[in-house]
Scaffold this active site. Sequence first.
Site, PDB file in Angstrom:
ATOM      1  N   PRO A  10       0.801  -1.231   0.000  1.00  0.00           N
ATOM      2  CA  PRO A  10       0.000   0.000   0.000  1.00  0.00           C
ATOM      3  C   PRO A  10       0.833   1.280   0.000  1.00  0.00           C
ATOM      4  O   PRO A  10       0.319   2.348  -0.349  1.00  0.00           O
ATOM      5  CB  PRO A  10      -0.817  -0.112   1.297  1.00  0.00           C
ATOM      6  N   SER A  11       2.094   1.195   0.379  1.00  0.00           N
ATOM      7  CA  SER A  11       2.943   2.383   0.482  1.00  0.00           C
ATOM      8  C   SER A  11       3.355   2.897  -0.894  1.00  0.00           C
ATOM      9  O   SER A  11       4.057   2.196  -1.631  1.00  0.00           O
ATOM     10  CB  SER A  11       4.201   2.052   1.293  1.00  0.00           C
ATOM     11  N   PRO A  12       2.958   4.113  -1.270  1.00  0.00           N
ATOM     12  CA  PRO A  12       3.396   4.660  -2.558  1.00  0.00           C
ATOM     13  C   PRO A  12       4.920   4.735  -2.701  1.00  0.00           C
ATOM     14  O   PRO A  12       5.447   4.355  -3.755  1.00  0.00           O
ATOM     15  CB  PRO A  12       2.737   6.042  -2.593  1.00  0.00           C
TER      16      PRO A  12
END
Length: 218
Positions: A10-12
């Site tokens: 989920p971490s850009p």
Amino acid sequence: MAITLYYFAPSPPARIALLAARAVGVDVDIKVVDLFNKEHLTPEFIKINPQHTIPTLDDNGFILWESRTIATYLVRQYGKDDTLYPKNPQLKALVDQRLYFDCDTLWPRIRAIGFPLIWLGETKISEKLRKSLNEAIGFLDKFLHGRKWLCGNNYTIADISILASLSSIVAVGWDISDYPNVKAWLESCKEIPGHDENQAGADAWGDLVRKNLEPGQL
């Protein structure tokens, strides 16, 4: 030995590093670090990265963190040519400017919306934050006027970086209908290796943001 990427989908920023690896075609051993379970705060991980940030790269003992630094390193170390990060001083400067725009302007404004909703239990998006992000997307739309890609005739790590950031807020349901150049660019970005992996992570980030968001906020 394989290159290890400590990663959380989920971490850009984590997806910037993964997209860079996919773009240069280098194999990476992905080790998921679950931020919700505080796996980045374990003594074992802090020994690797004292700042305990994701992503972190281990290239046969060479440890590196900060997503855009990882991206530039992978391209310089493993890229077959300079397409992704040009050697031409003017093109390189343009790529750097776009990277700094993402790092200093676009991503912080996206994060300012997402972080309180995901981690602090906020339920609303203030008008100030909404206007601030739309201003940044407007800048991006102007950068893309008359261009398929952000810099030159090919996608570069600038496109990779901004794709990871922007796709995340678009996955929330953010309205970008007023930014036709951005919409066209996002369509072009489907050509970038790893696009579908990035989109899956962006969708996960979008789900996390929407989880606490009150109806009518988008």
